[in-house]
Scaffold this active site. Structure first.
Site, PDB file in Angstrom:
ATOM      1  CD  GLU A 132      -1.754  -2.371   1.576  1.00 33.40           C
ATOM      2  OE1 GLU A 132      -0.573  -2.619   1.892  1.00 33.40           O
ATOM      3  OE2 GLU A 132      -2.661  -3.228   1.638  1.00 33.40           O
ATOM      4  CG  PHE A 149     -10.146  -9.724  11.518  1.00 29.93           C
ATOM      5  CD1 PHE A 149      -8.888 -10.053  12.009  1.00 29.93           C
ATOM      6  CD2 PHE A 149     -10.384  -9.825  10.154  1.00 29.93           C
ATOM      7  CE1 PHE A 149      -7.889 -10.488  11.150  1.00 29.93           C
ATOM      8  CE2 PHE A 149      -9.390 -10.265   9.291  1.00 29.93           C
ATOM      9  CZ  PHE A 149      -8.135 -10.590   9.795  1.00 29.93           C
ATOM     10  CD  GLN A 150      -7.684  -7.526   7.792  1.00 32.72           C
ATOM     11  OE1 GLN A 150      -8.565  -7.333   6.963  1.00 32.72           O
ATOM     12  NE2 GLN A 150      -6.505  -8.031   7.472  1.00 32.72           N
ATOM     13  CE  LYS A 210     -17.148  -6.875   3.227  1.00 33.09           C
ATOM     14  NZ  LYS A 210     -16.508  -8.134   3.628  1.00 33.09           N
ATOM     15  CG  MET A 270      22.314  12.120   3.316  1.00 35.82           C
ATOM     16  SD  MET A 270      23.474  13.285   2.573  1.00 35.82           S
ATOM     17  CE  MET A 270      22.509  13.904   1.188  1.00 35.82           C
TER      18      MET A 270
HETATM   19  C1  LIG Z   1      12.387   5.716   5.477  1.00 38.71           C
HETATM   20  C2  LIG Z   1      13.656   6.377   5.807  1.00 38.71           C
HETATM   21  N1  LIG Z   1      14.503   5.825   6.723  1.00 38.71           N
HETATM   22  C3  LIG Z   1      15.673   6.414   7.005  1.00 38.71           C
HETATM   23  C4  LIG Z   1      16.030   7.586   6.416  1.00 38.71           C
HETATM   24  C5  LIG Z   1      17.343   8.254   6.756  1.00 38.71           C
HETATM   25  N2  LIG Z   1      18.216   8.328   5.593  1.00 38.71           N
HETATM   26  C6  LIG Z   1      18.308   9.445   4.826  1.00 38.71           C
HETATM   27  S1  LIG Z   1      19.330   9.250   3.537  1.00 38.71           S
HETATM   28  C7  LIG Z   1      19.714   7.679   3.994  1.00 38.71           C
HETATM   29  C8  LIG Z   1      20.678   6.853   3.206  1.00 38.71           C
HETATM   30  C9  LIG Z   1      20.187   6.524   1.850  1.00 38.71           C
HETATM   31  O1  LIG Z   1      21.040   5.558   1.293  1.00 38.71           O
HETATM   32  P1  LIG Z   1      20.868   5.091  -0.192  1.00 38.71           P
HETATM   33  O2  LIG Z   1      19.441   4.781  -0.467  1.00 38.71           O
HETATM   34  O3  LIG Z   1      21.835   4.028  -0.484  1.00 38.71           O
HETATM   35  O4  LIG Z   1      21.207   6.406  -1.030  1.00 38.71           O
HETATM   36  P2  LIG Z   1      22.578   7.249  -1.075  1.00 38.71           P
HETATM   37  O5  LIG Z   1      22.536   8.248   0.033  1.00 38.71           O
HETATM   38  O6  LIG Z   1      23.706   6.284  -0.928  1.00 38.71           O
HETATM   39  O7  LIG Z   1      22.523   7.898  -2.399  1.00 38.71           O
HETATM   40  C10 LIG Z   1      19.038   7.321   5.151  1.00 38.71           C
HETATM   41  C11 LIG Z   1      19.173   6.037   5.831  1.00 38.71           C
HETATM   42  C12 LIG Z   1      15.108   8.148   5.500  1.00 38.71           C
HETATM   43  N3  LIG Z   1      15.330   9.305   4.897  1.00 38.71           N
HETATM   44  N4  LIG Z   1      13.949   7.523   5.204  1.00 38.71           N
END
Ligand SMILES: Cc1ncc(C[n+]2csc(CCOP(=O)(O)OP(=O)(O)O)c2C)c(N)n1
Lengths: 580, 186
Positions: free
Chosen positions: A68, A130-131, A180, A493
């Site tokens: 979803e 439920f749900q 529903k 990042m």
């Molecule tokens: C759902 C979610 N969890 C954690 C984060 C924190 N976060 C921001 S950037 C990042 C790393 C992303 O890594 P990747 O997808 O490999 O991309 P890159 O930065 O290497 O280009 C994380 C963990 C986030 N933004 N969203």
């Protein structure tokens, strides 16, 4: 939001007064609102709707995602590329809760999506059946409006309101929860589009005196700077923005979501604002004597340290959402209205000017940024492949005319910095929420909107694995998205922050990855891995020429950093250009 | 900088609206000192009166955020001089204590309170007034043995002359005007 709905212009439908089930009424209402595509996932409580959907499959295309959350992001991206309201279905309980990230994401980025969730039979609501889940309560802080419908007769009005609220004013997600029994019950069907709600007034009269004051301020300014946000795109004000900039000789800087509002090849384009934005617009924000902020909200990623933000500037804030004005930054002139309306009225009052001296200051800083950051990133010549050069190659080969989708992380910033958006381009990205996992489902949603331009998604290896099950959706509907997986084997990042601010202690950011080629193969998606610079442009060409979906993985420098950076707590004029 | 504000707001009578309003205040860490919901002078509109203590800057921010809610018609923020407000309090006092002090007459004359019920065990006294007056009477009754004390939320009307229906008319005109032009574009 400027509508591109293909709503039927006659009010009320031919089947006026006919007796139909609630489920059928819902589908008829959607058709009246011009909907032709729905993203969703079925389950017990919403089965009557899906059952009816089969009879309407000639008019309503349903795209079954694999989660979803994916349906929610896809519906948002569909809305962003088509300018219409996205629609998303989910069942009660877990179906509804799985939407929450997607709803919140659409809320923070002001995208109109109508979410329809099913609810348990009305007699059971409140009993922990439920749900059963209180999705109304859960979604309250992240929807523009929500409502529950427990009688079939109330469905048409609820849907009419939902569409009107979602797309008018500052757009946003709306959720309608339908029990529903209301789906099964019969009603006497008739439909009227909603055009007025007493307690909600998105149309604000234009106060010419404020526009005149703005014109005086602009005409007297020596160093004005326009900050363009998503609101420019949402209100359809790109032309007016260009007219204002050109007439007044005013440089235009953009927020992340405002990037595709102004052509990047334009000589007045000043670049992106904020943490990983361009050097000139960040530094010169603090030298400007006037800031004209249009459809943006001074997010902390844009302003850096507020105490040291734009100290010499008077600020004009043109913004449709009054609650955003004076929220983060105190402004000198507030114009609470639709960006296009305001700019149309403002442009004729602007004195023609070239402001060459001021614009030269941008060029000087651009040069410094080019030498120190852009050249080594986009044209390193040797060493491992950098994200910037991949993005630049794609930008060159598409001439800036593409629907660009990103996930969240370093690659997102690389795209924002190095893709040269044209007038015909669109950027679909998760700005306010920064939701990893957004990219892949968003790309299939964007491509389902038939945007004309190719849909290219840049995704990191981390975010890709958050929603990669949507490869199944891409396979099933043969959606021609071009996925560029920038693989650095790190949560890049976060690794960068660990390197810069946590003494290089890489806590849980290194990743063992699967063989993405085999994975794509399992879904029957054409794929290619690029490891050498020499084959990069060729590979991109092959990808762009491919007819169906395509996955191109590029092995990227493992520990590269995105620069420049306005470090947390720093002023926008205090930019880190080089590190290490 | 912190100050007491009375926020009066008018909403459609929809389920969940109070929840949406409190979410905004909670996110900004603002406590609601008192809250009263009632019908308003305009049919179908609910009125909420809330008392909060915060800074002028913050009260304006949250007022705008609340007014932005789809089901909220209008929000007014007032400081004490701009409104006429009342609270009502009930005091249940032991009859023995009150009689011993022979204060009954004083209650009515000096404190403008009313006696609602007298039994051999207790007497119920009602008083309306501002917060200080109500607190003052509580202090007076305390030595007599107060069994229960309850105070309502604040209710208030404004001193300003422009009334809500004038705002409503303005908004309606703006909305209707725009709707017409929209239809021409379609
Ligand atoms: C759902 C979610 N969890 C954690 C984060 C924190 N976060 C921001 S950037 C990042 C790393 C992303 O890594 P990747 O997808 O490999 O991309 P890159 O930065 O290497 O280009 C994380 C963990 C986030 N933004 N969203």
């Amino acid at each position: 939001m400027k509508e591109k709905t293909k709503t039927t212009d006659k009010q009320g439908s031919d089947s006026e007064g006919s007796t139909v089930s609630g489920a059928e009424a819902l589908l008829k209402c959607l058709i009246e609102e011009g909907v032709d595509t729905i993203f969703g996932y079925p389950g017990g409580a919403i089965m009557p709707v899906y059952n009816k959907l089969l009879d309407y499959s000639d008019r309503l295309r349903h795209i079954l995602t694999r989660h979803e959350q994916g349906a929610a992001h896809a519906a948002q991206a569909y809305a962003m590329v088509t300018g219409r309201v996205g629609v998303c279905f989910a069942t009660s309980g877990p179906g509804a809760t799985n939407l929450v990230t997607g709803i919140a994401n659409a809320f923070l980025d002001s995208v109109p999506v109508v979410f329809i969730t099913a609810q348990v039979t009305s007699a059971l609501i409140g009993t922990d059946a439920f749900q059963e889940t209180d999705i109304l309560g859960i979604s309250m802080p992240v929807t523009k409006w929500n409502a529950q419908v427990k009688n079939a007769q109330d469905i048409p009005y609820a849907i009419a309101r939902a569409f009107y609220i979602a797309r008018s004013g500052r757009p946003g997600p709306v959720l309608i929860d339908i029990s529903k029994d209301a789906q099964v019950e019969n009603l006497s069907y008739s439909y009227r589009q909603c055009t007025y709600i007493r307690s909600y007034n998105p149309f604000i009269p234009l106060h010419m005196r404020d526009i005149e004051s703005a014109a005086v301020m602009i005409n007297h300014a020596e160093k004005p700077l326009i900050l363009a946000g998503h609101g420019v795109i949402l209100s359809g004000a790109a032309e007016e923005l260009k007219a204002l900039a050109e007439k007044g000789g005013i440089p235009v800087a953009a927020t992340l979501l405002g990037l595709s509002a102004f052509p990047h090849k334009h000589r007045l384009f000043a670049g992106m604002l904020g943490m990983h934005g361009n050097y000139a617009p960040n530094v010169l924000t603090n030298q400007a004597d006037l800031i004209i902020a249009i459809g943006m909200r001074f997010d902390d990623r844009v302003t850096g340290n507020l105490k040291k933000y734009a100290p010499d500037a008077r600020i004009i804030h043109i913004e449709i959402d009054r609650a955003e004005i004076n929220k983060n930054v105190r402004v000198d002139l507030e114009i609470n209205n639709d960006a296009r309306e305001v700019l149309s009225a403002l442009v004729p009052m602007i004195r023609e000017s070239s402001r060459e001296k001021w614009i030269r200051e941008f060029r000087i800083l651009d040069r410094i940024e080019y030498e120190k950051v852009i050249k080594p990133e986009t044209d390193p010549g040797e060493g491992e492949i950098r994200m910037g050069e991949v993005v630049k190659a794609v930008s060159d080969l598409t001439d800036g005319d593409a629907v660009i989708v990103t996930d969240v992380g370093q690659h997102q910033m690389a795209v924002a910095r190095y893709y040269r958006f044209s007038e015909k381009s669109t950027l679909v990205t998760s700005g306010g929420m920064g939701t990893m996992g957004f990219g892949l489902p968003a790309s299939l949603g964007a491509a389902s909107g038939n945007p004309g331009n190719p849909v290219i998604a840049f995704i990191g290896d981390g975010g890709f694995q958050m929603t990669l099950q949507e490869l199944g959706t891409i396979m099933q509907y043969h959606i021609p998205v071009k996925i560029i997986l920038l693989n650095n084997s790190f949560l890049g990042m976060v690794r960068q922050w660990q390197e810069m601010f946590f003494n290089g202690r890489y806590a849980s950011t290194e990743m063992a990855n699967p063989d993405f080629m085999t994975l794509a193969g399992a879904y029957g998606i054409e794929a290619h891995r690029v490891t050498r610079r020499e084959e990069l442009r060729m590979a991109i060409g092959t990808m762009l020429a491919a007819e169906g979906p395509y996955l191109m993985e590029v092995t990227i420098s493992r520990e590269a950093n995105i620069l420049p950076m306005v470090e947390p707590g720093a002023s926008v004029s205090d930019v880190t250009l080089t590190y290490r | 900088m912190q100050q007491e504000y009375t926020i009066s707001l008018f909403t459609e009578d929809h389920i969940g609206i109070l929840s949406r309003i409190t979410i905004i205040l909670t996110r900004r860490q603002i406590n609601i000192d008192s809250i009263t919901a009632s019908e308003s002078a305009i049919k179908g509109l609910q009125m909420l009166t809330m008392v909060v203590t915060t800074t002028p800057d913050m009260v304006n921010k949250v007022a705008r955020q609340i007014e932005k809610l789809v089901d909220v018609v209008k929000v007014f923020v007032h400081t004490s001089p701009e409104i006429i407000c009342q609270e009502i309090a009930l005091y249940k006092v032991t009859t023995r204590g009150l009689m011993a002090g022979s204060m009954i007459g004083d209650l009515v004359r000096k404190h403008h309170a009313r006696i609602l019920e007298v039994t051999p065990e207790y007497i119920v006294v009602e008083k309306s007034g501002d917060k200080e007056e109500i607190t003052a009477l509580l202090a007076v009754l305390e030595p007599c043995g107060v069994l229960q004390f309850v105070r309502s939320g604040r209710i208030a009307v404004t001193r300003q002359v422009k009334e809500l229906d004038a705002y409503l008319k303005e908004m309606e005109e703006a909305g209707r005007g725009r709707t017409e032009t929209l239809e021409i574009y379609n």
